[in-house]
Motif scaffolding. Structure first.
Motif, PDB file in Angstrom:
ATOM      1  N   ALA A 237      64.979  39.943   9.467  1.00 43.01           N
ATOM      2  CA  ALA A 237      64.599  40.965   8.486  1.00 43.01           C
ATOM      3  C   ALA A 237      65.299  40.723   7.159  1.00 43.01           C
ATOM      4  O   ALA A 237      64.683  40.830   6.081  1.00 43.01           O
ATOM      5  CB  ALA A 237      64.945  42.345   9.029  1.00 43.01           C
ATOM      6  N   LYS A 238      66.581  40.368   7.202  1.00 41.29           N
ATOM      7  CA  LYS A 238      67.337  40.120   5.964  1.00 41.29           C
ATOM      8  C   LYS A 238      66.796  38.907   5.225  1.00 41.29           C
ATOM      9  O   LYS A 238      66.654  38.928   3.989  1.00 41.29           O
ATOM     10  CB  LYS A 238      68.810  39.933   6.297  1.00 41.29           C
TER      11      LYS A 238
ATOM     12  N   ASP B   2      72.067  39.198  21.333  1.00 41.57           N
ATOM     13  CA  ASP B   2      71.336  38.108  20.677  1.00 41.57           C
ATOM     14  C   ASP B   2      70.012  38.603  20.098  1.00 41.57           C
ATOM     15  O   ASP B   2      69.613  38.225  18.992  1.00 41.57           O
ATOM     16  CB  ASP B   2      71.079  36.972  21.662  1.00 41.57           C
ATOM     17  N   GLU B   3      69.310  39.441  20.854  1.00 35.84           N
ATOM     18  CA  GLU B   3      68.038  39.979  20.372  1.00 35.84           C
ATOM     19  C   GLU B   3      68.212  40.734  19.066  1.00 35.84           C
ATOM     20  O   GLU B   3      67.478  40.524  18.103  1.00 35.84           O
ATOM     21  CB  GLU B   3      67.438  40.908  21.426  1.00 35.84           C
ATOM     22  N   MET B   4      69.175  41.639  19.038  1.00 36.70           N
ATOM     23  CA  MET B   4      69.343  42.466  17.861  1.00 36.70           C
ATOM     24  C   MET B   4      69.887  41.678  16.679  1.00 36.70           C
ATOM     25  O   MET B   4      69.481  41.890  15.533  1.00 36.70           O
ATOM     26  CB  MET B   4      70.254  43.657  18.176  1.00 36.70           C
ATOM     27  N   GLN B   5      70.794  40.736  16.917  1.00 35.41           N
ATOM     28  CA  GLN B   5      71.316  39.919  15.827  1.00 35.41           C
ATOM     29  C   GLN B   5      70.208  39.075  15.200  1.00 35.41           C
ATOM     30  O   GLN B   5      70.132  38.923  13.978  1.00 35.41           O
ATOM     31  CB  GLN B   5      72.447  39.037  16.337  1.00 35.41           C
ATOM     32  N   GLN B   6      69.328  38.506  16.025  1.00 33.42           N
ATOM     33  CA  GLN B   6      68.219  37.712  15.507  1.00 33.42           C
ATOM     34  C   GLN B   6      67.265  38.576  14.701  1.00 33.42           C
ATOM     35  O   GLN B   6      66.778  38.177  13.644  1.00 33.42           O
ATOM     36  CB  GLN B   6      67.477  37.014  16.649  1.00 33.42           C
ATOM     37  N   ALA B   7      66.971  39.785  15.195  1.00 35.27           N
ATOM     38  CA  ALA B   7      66.067  40.685  14.480  1.00 35.27           C
ATOM     39  C   ALA B   7      66.620  41.052  13.112  1.00 35.27           C
ATOM     40  O   ALA B   7      65.900  41.025  12.106  1.00 35.27           O
ATOM     41  CB  ALA B   7      65.825  41.944  15.316  1.00 35.27           C
TER      42      ALA B   7
ATOM     43  N   VAL C 204      60.673  40.036  14.779  1.00 37.30           N
ATOM     44  CA  VAL C 204      60.132  39.667  16.076  1.00 37.30           C
ATOM     45  C   VAL C 204      60.797  40.485  17.170  1.00 37.30           C
ATOM     46  O   VAL C 204      60.152  40.984  18.084  1.00 37.30           O
ATOM     47  CB  VAL C 204      60.338  38.160  16.333  1.00 37.30           C
ATOM     48  N   SER C 205      62.104  40.634  17.106  1.00 35.17           N
ATOM     49  CA  SER C 205      62.829  41.370  18.137  1.00 35.17           C
ATOM     50  C   SER C 205      62.807  42.854  17.820  1.00 35.17           C
ATOM     51  O   SER C 205      63.200  43.264  16.729  1.00 35.17           O
ATOM     52  CB  SER C 205      64.283  40.883  18.215  1.00 35.17           C
ATOM     53  N   PRO C 206      62.367  43.695  18.749  1.00 35.21           N
ATOM     54  CA  PRO C 206      62.278  45.134  18.476  1.00 35.21           C
ATOM     55  C   PRO C 206      63.613  45.832  18.676  1.00 35.21           C
ATOM     56  O   PRO C 206      64.568  45.264  19.215  1.00 35.21           O
ATOM     57  CB  PRO C 206      61.267  45.610  19.520  1.00 35.21           C
ATOM     58  N   CYS C 207      63.657  47.092  18.266  1.00 36.04           N
ATOM     59  CA  CYS C 207      64.774  47.951  18.649  1.00 36.04           C
ATOM     60  C   CYS C 207      64.753  48.122  20.170  1.00 36.04           C
ATOM     61  O   CYS C 207      63.714  47.981  20.808  1.00 36.04           O
ATOM     62  CB  CYS C 207      64.649  49.314  17.976  1.00 36.04           C
ATOM     63  N   LEU C 208      65.905  48.448  20.724  1.00 30.37           N
ATOM     64  CA  LEU C 208      66.044  48.508  22.176  1.00 30.37           C
ATOM     65  C   LEU C 208      66.462  49.905  22.621  1.00 30.37           C
ATOM     66  O   LEU C 208      67.333  50.519  21.993  1.00 30.37           O
ATOM     67  CB  LEU C 208      67.085  47.497  22.658  1.00 30.37           C
ATOM     68  N   ILE C 209      65.844  50.378  23.698  1.00 30.13           N
ATOM     69  CA  ILE C 209      66.297  51.591  24.371  1.00 30.13           C
ATOM     70  C   ILE C 209      66.532  51.229  25.830  1.00 30.13           C
ATOM     71  O   ILE C 209      65.595  50.828  26.538  1.00 30.13           O
ATOM     72  CB  ILE C 209      65.275  52.738  24.244  1.00 30.13           C
ATOM     73  N   ASN C 210      67.760  51.359  26.260  1.00 25.33           N
ATOM     74  CA  ASN C 210      68.181  50.980  27.606  1.00 25.33           C
ATOM     75  C   ASN C 210      68.320  52.242  28.449  1.00 25.33           C
ATOM     76  O   ASN C 210      69.136  53.112  28.152  1.00 25.33           O
ATOM     77  CB  ASN C 210      69.519  50.228  27.538  1.00 25.33           C
ATOM     78  N   THR C 211      67.503  52.369  29.483  1.00 25.22           N
ATOM     79  CA  THR C 211      67.470  53.580  30.285  1.00 25.22           C
ATOM     80  C   THR C 211      68.100  53.347  31.655  1.00 25.22           C
ATOM     81  O   THR C 211      68.168  52.216  32.127  1.00 25.22           O
ATOM     82  CB  THR C 211      66.011  54.058  30.503  1.00 25.22           C
ATOM     83  N   PRO C 212      68.549  54.404  32.329  1.00 19.15           N
ATOM     84  CA  PRO C 212      69.044  54.266  33.697  1.00 19.15           C
ATOM     85  C   PRO C 212      67.930  53.796  34.625  1.00 19.15           C
ATOM     86  O   PRO C 212      66.829  54.343  34.630  1.00 19.15           O
ATOM     87  CB  PRO C 212      69.505  55.685  34.058  1.00 19.15           C
ATOM     88  N   HIS C 213      68.234  52.782  35.395  1.00 20.68           N
ATOM     89  CA  HIS C 213      67.232  52.086  36.202  1.00 20.68           C
ATOM     90  C   HIS C 213      66.484  53.027  37.146  1.00 20.68           C
ATOM     91  O   HIS C 213      65.251  53.101  37.132  1.00 20.68           O
ATOM     92  CB  HIS C 213      67.942  50.974  36.989  1.00 20.68           C
ATOM     93  N   SER C 214      67.210  53.731  38.007  1.00 17.83           N
ATOM     94  CA  SER C 214      66.544  54.586  38.992  1.00 17.83           C
ATOM     95  C   SER C 214      65.798  55.740  38.338  1.00 17.83           C
ATOM     96  O   SER C 214      64.779  56.208  38.863  1.00 17.83           O
ATOM     97  CB  SER C 214      67.566  55.134  39.996  1.00 17.83           C
ATOM     98  N   ALA C 215      66.292  56.205  37.201  1.00 17.53           N
ATOM     99  CA  ALA C 215      65.655  57.345  36.539  1.00 17.53           C
ATOM    100  C   ALA C 215      64.261  56.991  36.050  1.00 17.53           C
ATOM    101  O   ALA C 215      63.278  57.684  36.364  1.00 17.53           O
ATOM    102  CB  ALA C 215      66.523  57.832  35.387  1.00 17.53           C
TER     103      ALA C 215
END
Length: 299
Positions: A226-227, A217-222, A246-257
């Motif tokens: 923009a369009k 949803d975040e990325m679709q709204q962003a 409004v919605s930024p690009c996302l980087i999803n990292t491993p939690h414990s790392a």
């Protein structure tokens, strides 16, 4: 030698328990306050393997980020693994202290360590904590900027290089060649904070445990905003046609790392503070074994 009570006082000065979320219960979980502390092991999770390795090495104190007891319990018998861990720790005079959301928010804690590693300048907390006694700004997450813009793909590669190794890597959402510079970092599960992050106008949000539907949803709204602005329709960010989505690009990292990166600072800060407080030196090391639950990823 320094006692456990003295070591705990140092830890809770560096990572004050008052910074913890209301639902969280960090601090001393297992230990006899009169025991001596000569050797400290830092680890992301108090798994059985981590506990066994620390005890075998002669550790007197284990400092973990994640709690052994995340929810209320009514027994600690050896019918369960938590009771077995408690039993092993007490039988071997090895204490367990947890720095969880209090360490997230602290100076040179979880969020700052990650933001520093990723090259963020002029940092401030994403969600500040008002502590008049603190010499530095404290609070949840960090917001800052890179010295120079770089492509999203290059910044994601930098993040991946700085993280401790895991099996399942880093996920990225957004135009890979997009120049990015303003960054928000929130180690831990971060999709509940989308509203706060979106209000900042950052280019990238680095966090963990992003679920499919909120992230989609975040990325679709962003992309939609923009369009529409390209077509002269001022959606998002107060209707400014020249502002970023409004919605930024996302980087999803491993939690414990990402949440174990603060041990790079703790390895210096904790022994130094114990020596300053007691005059005694302790040995400290980081057990950086992979403790996330995934053993294989097939792409």
């Amino acid at each position: 030698m320094a006692t456990l009570q003295q070591a705990v006082q140092v830890l809770e000065t560096l990572y004050p328990l008052r910074y913890a979320e209301s639902w969280d219960h960090p601090g001393l979980i297992v230990g006899d306050l009169e025991d001596e502390v000569r050797s400290i092991v830092f680890a992301a999770d108090p798994t059985m393997t981590v506990i066994d390795e620390a005890i075998a090495s002669g550790a007197d104190l284990i400092v973990c980020h994640h709690p052994l007891f995340f929810r209320a319990v009514h027994e600690v018998s050896t019918q369960g693994f938590r009771g077995q861990i408690v039993s092993k720790l007490y039988r071997n005079h090895c204490a367990l202290w947890v720095g969880h959301t209090n360490a997230d928010a602290s100076y040179r804690g979880v969020a700052q360590a990650a933001a520093d590693a990723f090259g963020l300048l002029d940092q401030r907390p994403l969600i500040p904590i008002d502590d008049p006694t603190a010499e530095h700004a404290v609070g949840e997450g960090r917001v800052g900027h890179l010295a120079e813009p770089m492509a999203l793909e290059d910044f994601a590669a930098l993040v991946a290089r700085e993280l401790p190794a895991t099996r399942y890597g880093v996920q990225v959402s957004g135009p890979l060649n997009m120049p990015v510079q303003r960054i928000a970092v929130l180690p831990g599960s971060g999709d509940s904070m989308f509203g706060d992050v979106n209000a900042l106008g950052v280019d990238v949000y680095v966090t963990s445990d992003l679920r499919h539907h909120p992230a989609t949803d975040e990325m679709q709204q962003a992309l939609y905003e923009a369009k529409m602005r390209e077509h002269g329709v001022p959606l998002g960010n107060g209707g400014a046609l020249d502002s970023p989505a409004v919605s930024p690009c996302l980087i999803n990292t491993p939690h414990s790392a990402i949440e174990s990166m603060w041990f790079r600072y703790a390895l210096e800060d904790v022994p130094a503070a114990i020596e300053q407080a007691t005059g005694d030196k302790v040995v400290a090391r980081w057990n950086d074994m992979r403790t996330d639950p995934w053993d294989l990823v097939i792409n």
